[in-house]
Design a protein around this motif. Structure first.
Motif, PDB file in Angstrom:
ATOM      1  N   GLY A 100      32.363  -2.250 -17.605  1.00 36.42           N
ATOM      2  CA  GLY A 100      32.618  -2.058 -19.023  1.00 36.42           C
ATOM      3  C   GLY A 100      33.676  -1.012 -19.322  1.00 36.42           C
ATOM      4  O   GLY A 100      33.719  -0.459 -20.426  1.00 36.42           O
ATOM      5  N   GLN A 101      34.553  -0.757 -18.348  1.00 38.16           N
ATOM      6  CA  GLN A 101      35.590   0.255 -18.502  1.00 38.16           C
ATOM      7  C   GLN A 101      36.969  -0.400 -18.482  1.00 38.16           C
ATOM      8  O   GLN A 101      37.112  -1.591 -18.205  1.00 38.16           O
ATOM      9  N   LEU A 136      46.501  -6.518   1.818  1.00 39.34           N
ATOM     10  CA  LEU A 136      45.445  -5.515   1.649  1.00 39.34           C
ATOM     11  C   LEU A 136      45.737  -4.605   0.456  1.00 39.34           C
ATOM     12  O   LEU A 136      44.807  -4.182  -0.255  1.00 39.34           O
ATOM     13  N   GLU A 137      47.008  -4.300   0.226  1.00 37.83           N
ATOM     14  CA  GLU A 137      47.377  -3.532  -0.967  1.00 37.83           C
ATOM     15  C   GLU A 137      47.074  -4.326  -2.235  1.00 37.83           C
ATOM     16  O   GLU A 137      46.613  -3.764  -3.237  1.00 37.83           O
ATOM     17  N   THR A 138      47.329  -5.635  -2.188  1.00 36.90           N
ATOM     18  CA  THR A 138      47.007  -6.490  -3.324  1.00 36.90           C
ATOM     19  C   THR A 138      45.510  -6.482  -3.593  1.00 36.90           C
ATOM     20  O   THR A 138      45.062  -6.363  -4.740  1.00 36.90           O
ATOM     21  N   ARG A 139      44.725  -6.581  -2.539  1.00 37.59           N
ATOM     22  CA  ARG A 139      43.275  -6.527  -2.706  1.00 37.59           C
ATOM     23  C   ARG A 139      42.832  -5.199  -3.312  1.00 37.59           C
ATOM     24  O   ARG A 139      41.936  -5.162  -4.164  1.00 37.59           O
ATOM     25  N   ASP A 140      43.462  -4.109  -2.892  1.00 38.76           N
ATOM     26  CA  ASP A 140      43.119  -2.789  -3.438  1.00 38.76           C
ATOM     27  C   ASP A 140      43.354  -2.733  -4.941  1.00 38.76           C
ATOM     28  O   ASP A 140      42.494  -2.266  -5.701  1.00 38.76           O
ATOM     29  N   TYR A 141      44.517  -3.195  -5.401  1.00 37.93           N
ATOM     30  CA  TYR A 141      44.776  -3.059  -6.830  1.00 37.93           C
ATOM     31  C   TYR A 141      43.977  -4.067  -7.645  1.00 37.93           C
ATOM     32  O   TYR A 141      43.629  -3.794  -8.803  1.00 37.93           O
ATOM     33  N   LEU A 142      43.642  -5.221  -7.058  1.00 34.69           N
ATOM     34  CA  LEU A 142      42.757  -6.145  -7.768  1.00 34.69           C
ATOM     35  C   LEU A 142      41.364  -5.542  -7.911  1.00 34.69           C
ATOM     36  O   LEU A 142      40.701  -5.722  -8.936  1.00 34.69           O
ATOM     37  N   ASP A 143      40.934  -4.817  -6.910  1.00 32.48           N
ATOM     38  CA  ASP A 143      39.666  -4.100  -7.003  1.00 32.48           C
ATOM     39  C   ASP A 143      39.739  -3.063  -8.126  1.00 32.48           C
ATOM     40  O   ASP A 143      38.797  -2.912  -8.911  1.00 32.48           O
ATOM     41  N   ASP A 144      40.872  -2.364  -8.208  1.00 28.13           N
ATOM     42  CA  ASP A 144      41.064  -1.360  -9.263  1.00 28.13           C
ATOM     43  C   ASP A 144      41.127  -1.986 -10.654  1.00 28.13           C
ATOM     44  O   ASP A 144      40.926  -1.296 -11.656  1.00 28.13           O
ATOM     45  N   LEU A 145      41.425  -3.276 -10.718  1.00 28.48           N
ATOM     46  CA  LEU A 145      41.432  -3.989 -11.994  1.00 28.48           C
ATOM     47  C   LEU A 145      40.039  -4.460 -12.394  1.00 28.48           C
ATOM     48  O   LEU A 145      39.558  -4.191 -13.501  1.00 28.48           O
ATOM     49  N   PHE A 146      39.389  -5.162 -11.484  1.00 31.19           N
ATOM     50  CA  PHE A 146      38.177  -5.882 -11.852  1.00 31.19           C
ATOM     51  C   PHE A 146      36.900  -5.055 -11.742  1.00 31.19           C
ATOM     52  O   PHE A 146      35.952  -5.293 -12.491  1.00 31.19           O
ATOM     53  N   ARG A 147      36.857  -4.072 -10.850  1.00 27.94           N
ATOM     54  CA  ARG A 147      35.637  -3.273 -10.737  1.00 27.94           C
ATOM     55  C   ARG A 147      35.381  -2.445 -11.995  1.00 27.94           C
ATOM     56  O   ARG A 147      34.236  -2.386 -12.477  1.00 27.94           O
ATOM     57  N   PRO A 148      36.394  -1.798 -12.576  1.00 30.78           N
ATOM     58  CA  PRO A 148      36.142  -1.116 -13.854  1.00 30.78           C
ATOM     59  C   PRO A 148      35.724  -2.085 -14.956  1.00 30.78           C
ATOM     60  O   PRO A 148      34.837  -1.762 -15.758  1.00 30.78           O
TER      61      PRO A 148
END
Length: 209
Positions: free
Chosen positions: A97-98, A81-93
Motif C-alpha cells: 500500500g505504499q 538481475l538488475e531488472t528483477r531488483d528494480y521490479l521488486d522495488d516497484l511492486f513490493r511497496p
C-alpha cells in the motif's frame, strides 16, 4: 550449475509474468531471500521457457548465442538481475500500500522503450500485440517481462497486487472478493493452517491440564 529441472520447480503463482519473475527469489515474507534459481544465463532462458515468455526454438537459439559468447551471457544475466531488483522495488511497496521507488519507474520506462524498439506488432486474434520473434539479442527474455510490468501498472487494479502471508512471493489477486492471502493454498496456505491447528491443540491441552 542450475539445471532446467531446478528452474521449473519454481511455482508460477503471480498471475503476471513480471511478478513471477520477481518470484524467482524465494524466502520468508520479511527479510532477504534465501534461494535464487537464476544463477546463470542458461537458467534465465530455461525459466523464460517455463514461464511462457520464450518458445522452444527461441530458447534454443539463445542458448547457442550464450554458449558462443560467455562474456556477453554474463553481462546479460547481470542486466536481468538488475531488472528483477528494480521490479521488486516497484511492486513490493505497492503490495504494502505504499508508493514505488521513482528511480525504478524511470528504469522501467527506459527498458520499455528499448523493448519496443526491438518489437513488431502482429495479429493476435481480434487485436494486435507485440512480438520479439526477430530479436536475437540476449536481452530477449526480458522484453515480455518489462511489457507485462508496464501493463500491470497501467491497467491495475494496483490494490490487487499483494504479498503472500507465508513467503516473499508477490501475486495479483484475481479472486472476486479480493480475499486471497497466499501465493498457493497447497503450500503456504496449508502450512499456515497446520500451524494454527498445532497451536489450537496446544492451547486445548494446556487448558485441559
Amino acid at each position: 550449475m542450475e539445471t532446467a529441472d531446478d528452474v521449473t520447480r519454481m511455482r508460477l503463482v503471480g498471475g503476471n509474468l513480471a511478478l513471477d519473475f520477481v518470484n524467482t527469489r524465494s524466502g520468508p515474507p520479511d527479510g532477504p531471500p534465501d534461494d535464487d534459481v537464476l544463477t546463470t544465463y542458461a537458467s534465465l532462458v530455461d525459466w523464460g521457457r517455463h514461464a511462457g515468455a520464450l518458445t522452444e526454438p527461441e530458447a534454443a537459439a539463445l542458448h547457442r548465442v550464450a554458449d558462443g559468447d560467455p562474456d556477453y551471457a554474463r553481462d546479460a544475466l547481470a542486466r536481468a538481475l538488475e531488472t528483477r531488483d528494480y521490479l521488486d522495488d516497484l511492486f513490493r511497496p505497492l503490495a504494502a500500500g505504499q508508493s514505488p521507488d521513482p528511480a525504478a519507474l524511470i528504469r522501467l520506462r527506459d527498458d520499455a522503450a528499448d523493448a519496443l524498439a526491438h518489437a513488431r506488432l502482429v495479429s493476435a486474434g481480434p487485436t494486435f500485440d507485440w512480438t520479439w520473434r526477430d530479436d536475437h539479442t540476449l536481452a530477449r527474455p526480458l522484453r515480455p517481462i518489462v511489457q507485462a510490468a508496464v501493463r500491470l501498472l497501467a491497467t491495475g487494479p494496483l490494490d490487487r497486487i499483494k504479498g503472500c502471508g507465508g513467503c516473499r512471493f508477490l501475486f495479483h489477486d484475481e479472486s472476486k472478493n479480493r480475499s486471497r492471502r497466499w501465493c498457493s493454498m497447497d503450500d503456504c496456505g496449508t502450512t499456515e493452517k497446520m500451524r494454527r491447528y498445532v497451536a489450537a491443540r496446544r492451547t486445548r491441552s494446556t487448558h485441559a491440564g
